[in-house]
Design an enzyme around this catalytic site. Structure first.
Site, mmCIF file in Angstrom:
data_model
loop_
_atom_site.group_PDB
_atom_site.id
_atom_site.type_symbol
_atom_site.label_atom_id
_atom_site.label_comp_id
_atom_site.label_asym_id
_atom_site.label_seq_id
_atom_site.Cartn_x
_atom_site.Cartn_y
_atom_site.Cartn_z
ATOM 1 N N LYS A 1 -29.520 -9.753 -55.858
ATOM 2 C CA LYS A 1 -28.392 -8.931 -55.410
ATOM 3 C C LYS A 1 -27.118 -9.750 -55.638
ATOM 4 O O LYS A 1 -26.820 -10.684 -54.917
ATOM 5 C CB LYS A 1 -28.488 -8.572 -53.921
ATOM 6 C CG LYS A 1 -27.501 -7.451 -53.592
ATOM 7 C CD LYS A 1 -26.826 -7.582 -52.254
ATOM 8 C CE LYS A 1 -25.547 -8.338 -52.166
ATOM 9 N NZ LYS A 1 -24.375 -7.833 -52.857
ATOM 10 N N GLY B 1 -25.302 -3.829 -54.940
ATOM 11 C CA GLY B 1 -24.993 -2.968 -53.786
ATOM 12 C C GLY B 1 -24.328 -3.758 -52.681
ATOM 13 O O GLY B 1 -24.006 -4.938 -52.845
ATOM 14 N N VAL C 1 -28.134 -3.740 -49.088
ATOM 15 C CA VAL C 1 -29.142 -4.328 -49.989
ATOM 16 C C VAL C 1 -29.550 -5.737 -49.528
ATOM 17 O O VAL C 1 -30.735 -6.071 -49.476
ATOM 18 C CB VAL C 1 -28.589 -4.361 -51.437
ATOM 19 C CG1 VAL C 1 -29.551 -5.078 -52.363
ATOM 20 C CG2 VAL C 1 -28.344 -2.945 -51.924
ATOM 21 N N GLY C 2 -28.560 -6.544 -49.167
ATOM 22 C CA GLY C 2 -28.848 -7.924 -48.734
ATOM 23 C C GLY C 2 -29.729 -7.942 -47.494
ATOM 24 O O GLY C 2 -30.721 -8.664 -47.422
ATOM 25 N N GLU D 1 -26.841 -22.119 -49.416
ATOM 26 C CA GLU D 1 -25.716 -22.909 -49.955
ATOM 27 C C GLU D 1 -24.464 -22.262 -49.381
ATOM 28 O O GLU D 1 -24.092 -21.163 -49.796
ATOM 29 C CB GLU D 1 -25.690 -22.847 -51.480
ATOM 30 C CG GLU D 1 -26.903 -23.437 -52.162
ATOM 31 C CD GLU D 1 -26.944 -24.945 -52.060
ATOM 32 O OE1 GLU D 1 -25.894 -25.572 -51.818
ATOM 33 O OE2 GLU D 1 -28.042 -25.496 -52.216
ATOM 34 N N CYS E 1 -16.673 -23.902 -53.355
ATOM 35 C CA CYS E 1 -17.241 -24.320 -52.063
ATOM 36 C C CYS E 1 -17.080 -25.823 -51.843
ATOM 37 O O CYS E 1 -16.913 -26.278 -50.726
ATOM 38 C CB CYS E 1 -18.708 -23.922 -51.996
ATOM 39 S SG CYS E 1 -19.617 -24.439 -53.447
ATOM 40 N N GLU F 1 -12.546 -23.154 -43.634
ATOM 41 C CA GLU F 1 -12.544 -23.036 -45.094
ATOM 42 C C GLU F 1 -11.495 -21.992 -45.470
ATOM 43 O O GLU F 1 -11.516 -20.875 -44.957
ATOM 44 C CB GLU F 1 -13.930 -22.584 -45.554
ATOM 45 C CG GLU F 1 -14.081 -22.587 -47.047
ATOM 46 C CD GLU F 1 -15.476 -22.166 -47.496
ATOM 47 O OE1 GLU F 1 -15.980 -21.160 -46.966
ATOM 48 O OE2 GLU F 1 -16.055 -22.844 -48.353
HETATM 49 P P1 NAD Z 1 -20.282 -13.697 -48.548
HETATM 50 O O1 NAD Z 1 -21.144 -14.387 -47.566
HETATM 51 O O2 NAD Z 1 -19.337 -12.674 -48.063
HETATM 52 O O3 NAD Z 1 -21.177 -12.925 -49.632
HETATM 53 C C1 NAD Z 1 -22.174 -13.585 -50.370
HETATM 54 C C2 NAD Z 1 -23.250 -12.564 -50.750
HETATM 55 O O4 NAD Z 1 -23.871 -12.086 -49.560
HETATM 56 C C3 NAD Z 1 -22.702 -11.350 -51.468
HETATM 57 O O5 NAD Z 1 -23.634 -10.912 -52.427
HETATM 58 C C4 NAD Z 1 -22.590 -10.320 -50.345
HETATM 59 O O6 NAD Z 1 -22.643 -8.989 -50.803
HETATM 60 C C5 NAD Z 1 -23.802 -10.671 -49.515
HETATM 61 N N1 NAD Z 1 -23.699 -10.253 -48.109
HETATM 62 C C6 NAD Z 1 -22.578 -10.058 -47.369
HETATM 63 N N2 NAD Z 1 -22.906 -9.677 -46.123
HETATM 64 C C7 NAD Z 1 -24.260 -9.624 -46.062
HETATM 65 C C8 NAD Z 1 -25.196 -9.314 -45.042
HETATM 66 N N3 NAD Z 1 -24.814 -8.950 -43.817
HETATM 67 N N4 NAD Z 1 -26.504 -9.406 -45.337
HETATM 68 C C9 NAD Z 1 -26.918 -9.795 -46.554
HETATM 69 N N5 NAD Z 1 -26.075 -10.089 -47.577
HETATM 70 C C10 NAD Z 1 -24.759 -10.005 -47.331
HETATM 71 O O7 NAD Z 1 -19.556 -14.832 -49.381
HETATM 72 P P2 NAD Z 1 -18.488 -14.642 -50.552
HETATM 73 O O8 NAD Z 1 -17.202 -14.270 -49.916
HETATM 74 O O9 NAD Z 1 -19.031 -13.776 -51.630
HETATM 75 O O10 NAD Z 1 -18.413 -16.114 -51.145
HETATM 76 C C11 NAD Z 1 -17.584 -17.092 -50.633
HETATM 77 C C12 NAD Z 1 -18.344 -18.044 -49.748
HETATM 78 O O11 NAD Z 1 -19.438 -18.605 -50.470
HETATM 79 C C13 NAD Z 1 -17.520 -19.225 -49.317
HETATM 80 O O12 NAD Z 1 -17.722 -19.467 -47.945
HETATM 81 C C14 NAD Z 1 -18.062 -20.379 -50.141
HETATM 82 O O13 NAD Z 1 -17.894 -21.628 -49.577
HETATM 83 C C15 NAD Z 1 -19.481 -20.006 -50.263
HETATM 84 N N6 NAD Z 1 -20.082 -20.670 -51.421
HETATM 85 C C16 NAD Z 1 -20.948 -21.708 -51.242
HETATM 86 C C17 NAD Z 1 -21.476 -22.377 -52.333
HETATM 87 C C18 NAD Z 1 -22.429 -23.518 -52.164
HETATM 88 O O14 NAD Z 1 -23.122 -23.827 -53.116
HETATM 89 N N7 NAD Z 1 -22.511 -24.138 -51.027
HETATM 90 C C19 NAD Z 1 -21.146 -21.988 -53.604
HETATM 91 C C20 NAD Z 1 -20.249 -20.948 -53.752
HETATM 92 C C21 NAD Z 1 -19.727 -20.279 -52.651
#
Ligand code: NAD
Length: 472
Positions: A170, A201, A206-207, A245, A279, A379
């Site tokens: 996803k 999605g 979906v998550g 991550e 990140c 962050e």
């Molecule tokens: P996010 O957590 O909003 O979304 C990440 C993914 O999770 C997306 O596909 C999103 O659709 C899904 N998602 C959102 N809510 C969900 C739920 N309730 N249940 C299941 N899935 C859900 O993060 P983002 O805004 O897309 O990305 C930015 C964040 O990612 C930052 O905090 C960054 O630090 C982190 N990040 C970490 C690394 C690492 O390797 N440590 C790498 C890149 C980004």
């Protein structure tokens, strides 16, 4: 416009039962540039069932077959490198030159690294009267973010396939298009149906359905700490393996014998990479109080030197952020920094001059930041550096470790041994010594609330393996 109107399930391009779509926006023009399907729990069920069926045979394929397949995927990524870079630059805003190297080049390198790794990895070993077997963990749900969209997918997909797992991906809703390019590459490479499934999605639909699904054995997630916590709770219901991550607030510690100009330049470059949407960005620059004035003025001068604008222009060093919501979030953090008494050395919350369209934020540097301020704790995910003075090395170590996060860090010193010994004191998963370069074979992941588990190299492969012992 890039329109994808089908999901990829069980080797077929198939429609979602939800007729709605997710629009993808160009970060520089704010115009819709693409569209992907919005799947429901019904498609998750179909994708997981396909992955479960495919697992029976994929998990028993020879290492040679998996290696050959990864090599084909590597070639496919190289062939479509320009298209991938172009797509991600439009979605996310990274300057195109960097995008070719990082957004498109890095996933290809990681794919190839796993072809090599699996060919030489000891999947069986003897321990006294036991035979140890490393076996694929099963059906893996991969849930990924938008900032390095294809890299974060490949960092999961390549080791999962190498291990013999099958998967349901996803991708992020903000930058999903490179996942569809990857699905086309996978289809062309002849991966058996059901081994890889793509279900775009909403995260909450979906998550969550994936994290709860009884036929999913593992959730491999990259994204925010808040979502990582939520997924951990959902996955606990069926005791899934979860690897996370998550976010970071990484410190760059400049010791008093460092080459100040080199250290400030290196820190700012790592802080502003991908407009700060990284990140492992070095967002807190710790400097000895005696060198504070010099370091702060260097950072401000260099910050002002970052040309903001069209990510397709050769002059640009800082493109837009991914979305209006992200731009607002970053600007609010800048306002908060001012309110809480940090000294605004350059930048600010207003749009950069002449850039009213596009999700742009000014390159910003704050001075006299103290560890309790919001900008030093949360962050931000934008081009915002905090300069924090420290008294002595113990104070620097205490400030560096005073965070709920522990993803990355950096140390700068005229003496490598001194830098290394400071690096050992940092409670983070990665530390760059005097500008040490990113290594795709080194484990990547976080301490504390930055995550659980490691990606890349052999440690990344082991995330997808179970261990069995046969006593003889
Ligand atoms: P996010 O957590 O909003 O979304 C990440 C993914 O999770 C997306 O596909 C999103 O659709 C899904 N998602 C959102 N809510 C969900 C739920 N309730 N249940 C299941 N899935 C859900 O993060 P983002 O805004 O897309 O990305 C930015 C964040 O990612 C930052 O905090 C960054 O630090 C982190 N990040 C970490 C690394 C690492 O390797 N440590 C790498 C890149 C980004």
């Amino acid at each position: 416009m890039k329109i994808y109107d089908r999901l990829y399930i069980d080797g077929q391009w198939t429609a979602s039962s939800d007729p709605g779509f997710i629009d993808v926006t160009n970060a520089s023009s704010e115009q819709v540039m693409g569209r992907v399907p919005c799947a429901t729990a019904a498609e998750v069920d179909r994708a997981v069932a396909a992955a479960r069926t495919a697992f029976a045979s994929w998990s028993t394929t020879t290492v040679e077959r998996r290696e050959a397949l990864l090599r084909r995927l590597h070639e496919g990524l190289l062939e479509r490198c320009d298209e991938i870079a172009d797509t991600v630059t439009k979605e996310v805003g990274m300057p195109i030159k960097l995008s070719r190297r990082i957004q498109a080049g890095l996933p290809a390198m990681v794919m190839e690294s796993y072809a090599r790794l699996i060919a030489n990895y000891p999947l069986e070993e003897r321990l006294g009267n036991s035979l140890l077997l490393r076996e694929p963990v099963g059906v893996v749900a991969c849930i990924t973010p938008w900032n390095y969209p294809l890299h974060q997918i490949v960092a999961k997909l390549a080791p999962a396939l190498a291990a013999g797992c099958t998967l349901v991906l996803k991708p992020s809703s903000q930058a999903p298009l490179s996942a569809f390019i990857l699905a086309e590459i996978i289809e062309q490479a002849g991966l058996p149906p059901g081994v890889f499934n793509l279900v775009s999605g909403r995260g909450a639909v979906v998550g969550e359905a994936l994290a709860l699904h009884p036929e999913v054995d593992m959730v491999s997630f990259t994204g925010s700490t808040a979502t990582g916590k939520r997924l951990t709770v959902l996955a606990a219901e069926t005791v899934k393996r979860v690897s996370l991550e998550l976010g970071g607030k990484s410190a760059s510690v400049i010791l008093d014998d460092a080459d100040l100009r080199v250290a400030v330049k290196g820190t700012l470059g790592a802080c502003y990479l991908n407009s700060g949407q990284t990140c492992s960005a070095l967002t807190r620059m710790l400097v000895p109080a005696s060198l504070y004035e010099q370091a702060a003025s260097l950072a401000a001068e260099m910050g002002r030197g970052f040309v903001v604008g069209d990510p397709f222009s050769d002059q640009t060093r800082l493109g837009p952020l991914v979305s209006a919501a992200q731009r607002e979030r970053v600007r609010n953090h800048i306002r908060k920094g001012i309110e809480e008494g940090a000294e605004l050395l350059t930048g600010g919350p207003m749009a950069p001059e002449g850039l009213d369209k596009g999700y742009y934020v000014q390159p910003t540097v704050f001075g006299q930041v103290d560890s309790q301020m919001t900008i030093a704790r949360e962050e931000i995910f934008g081009p915002v550096l905090s300069v924090i003075p420290y008294r002595d090395e113990d104070d620097a170590a205490a400030i560096a470790n005073d965070s709920i996060y522990g993803l990355a860090g950096a140390v700068w010193s005229g003496d490598d041994e001194r830098a290394l010994s400071f690096g050992r004191r940092m409670r983070t998963g990665q530390v760059d010594i005097n500008g040490g370069q990113f290594n795709i074979l080194a484990p990547f992941g976080g301490y504390k609330q930055s995550g659980k588990g490691r990606e890349l190299g052999k440690f990344g492969l082991e995330e997808f393996l179970e261990i069995k012992s046969l006593q003889m």
